[in-house]
Every structure is written in structure tokens, then in C-alpha cells.
Motif scaffolding. Structure first.
Motif, short mmCIF file in Angstrom:
data_model
loop_
_atom_site.label_atom_id
_atom_site.label_comp_id
_atom_site.label_asym_id
_atom_site.label_seq_id
_atom_site.Cartn_x
_atom_site.Cartn_y
_atom_site.Cartn_z
N MET A 17 51.12 48.14 22.47
CA MET A 17 52.39 47.86 21.82
C MET A 17 52.43 48.57 20.47
N ARG A 18 53.63 49.01 20.15
CA ARG A 18 53.86 49.64 18.85
C ARG A 18 55.16 49.09 18.27
N VAL A 19 55.21 49.05 16.94
CA VAL A 19 56.45 48.65 16.28
C VAL A 19 56.85 49.72 15.28
N THR A 20 58.14 49.90 15.14
CA THR A 20 58.71 50.78 14.13
C THR A 20 59.63 49.91 13.29
N ARG A 21 59.39 49.90 11.99
CA ARG A 21 60.13 49.01 11.10
C ARG A 21 61.11 49.77 10.22
N LEU A 22 62.21 49.13 9.91
CA LEU A 22 63.15 49.62 8.91
C LEU A 22 63.51 48.42 8.05
N ASP A 23 63.03 48.45 6.82
CA ASP A 23 63.34 47.40 5.85
C ASP A 23 63.10 47.96 4.46
N ARG A 24 63.13 47.12 3.47
CA ARG A 24 63.01 47.60 2.08
C ARG A 24 61.70 48.32 1.81
N GLU A 25 60.67 48.02 2.57
CA GLU A 25 59.36 48.64 2.35
C GLU A 25 59.02 49.73 3.37
N HIS A 26 59.87 49.93 4.34
CA HIS A 26 59.61 50.90 5.41
C HIS A 26 60.86 51.73 5.69
N GLU B 231 53.74 51.99 14.46
CA GLU B 231 52.41 51.48 14.15
C GLU B 231 51.93 50.62 15.32
N PRO B 232 50.68 50.76 15.68
CA PRO B 232 50.16 49.88 16.74
C PRO B 232 50.06 48.44 16.23
N VAL B 233 50.30 47.49 17.11
CA VAL B 233 50.16 46.08 16.76
C VAL B 233 49.36 45.37 17.84
N ASP B 234 48.73 44.30 17.45
CA ASP B 234 47.94 43.51 18.39
C ASP B 234 48.77 42.32 18.88
N ALA B 235 48.68 42.08 20.15
CA ALA B 235 49.32 40.91 20.75
C ALA B 235 48.20 40.01 21.25
N ALA C 56 65.01 45.58 10.52
CA ALA C 56 65.03 45.72 11.98
C ALA C 56 63.66 46.21 12.44
N VAL C 57 63.30 45.84 13.66
CA VAL C 57 62.03 46.26 14.24
C VAL C 57 62.27 46.71 15.67
N LEU C 58 61.78 47.89 15.99
CA LEU C 58 61.78 48.38 17.36
C LEU C 58 60.40 48.08 17.93
N VAL C 59 60.34 47.35 19.04
CA VAL C 59 59.07 47.03 19.69
C VAL C 59 58.98 47.85 20.97
N GLU C 60 57.93 48.65 21.06
CA GLU C 60 57.70 49.46 22.27
C GLU C 60 56.55 48.84 23.06
N VAL C 61 56.82 48.54 24.31
CA VAL C 61 55.82 47.94 25.16
C VAL C 61 55.53 48.89 26.31
N GLY C 62 54.28 49.13 26.56
CA GLY C 62 53.90 50.04 27.62
C GLY C 62 52.65 49.55 28.33
N PRO C 63 52.24 50.25 29.35
CA PRO C 63 51.02 49.84 30.06
C PRO C 63 49.80 49.99 29.16
#
Length: 74
Positions: free
Chosen positions: A1-10, A43-47, A65-72
């Protein structure tokens, strides 16, 4: 899994512009600083496995906002 963030710090150039003291229009040095943060990085994230389900917990600041990408699994 990866996340892409858009906020005041990203990736938010308006926050950086405010910190730089941009008035009506950025000067060349301010443009360079704004270009440096004008990107969205995945960025990679741990689930965790919880009762057979994959769980991802995120804090999303507002506005944001956060985009969450889920893959195999790799």
C-alpha cells in the motif's frame, strides 16, 4: 500500500508561500522554493491484519486529501 498526501505539510505551495512572505508575486528565490515543494510523493504505509481483514489507519488533517493505492503484495 502507498499513500499520496495533499495537505498543509505535503505539496501545498500556498502554505510555503505564506511562510516565505510572498506578497503579490514571488521573486526568483521564492519561485525556486515553491517549485521544490510543488510535488506529490507516494509513500509506503504499513497495514495490519485484523481478524482476516487488512486495516489501514490514517489521520487526514483538514483541509487535506489522501490517495490510497492498494495492490498485490510484492
Amino acid at each position: 500500500m502507498r499513500v499520496t498526501r495533499l495537505d498543509r505539510e505535503h505539496g501545498d505551495i500556498t502554505t510555503v508561500a505564506e511562510r516565505l512572505g510572498v506578497d503579490e508575486w514571488p521573486d526568483e528565490e521564492q519561485w525556486a522554493a515553491l517549485r521544490a515543494v510543488d510535488t506529490l510523493r507516494a509513500e509506503p504505509v504499513d497495514a495490519v491484519d485484523r481478524d482476516g481483514s487488512t486495516v489501514l489507519e490514517l489521520e487526514v488533517p483538514q483541509p487535506g486529501a489522501v490517495l490510497v493505492e492498494v495492490g498485490p503484495p510484492r
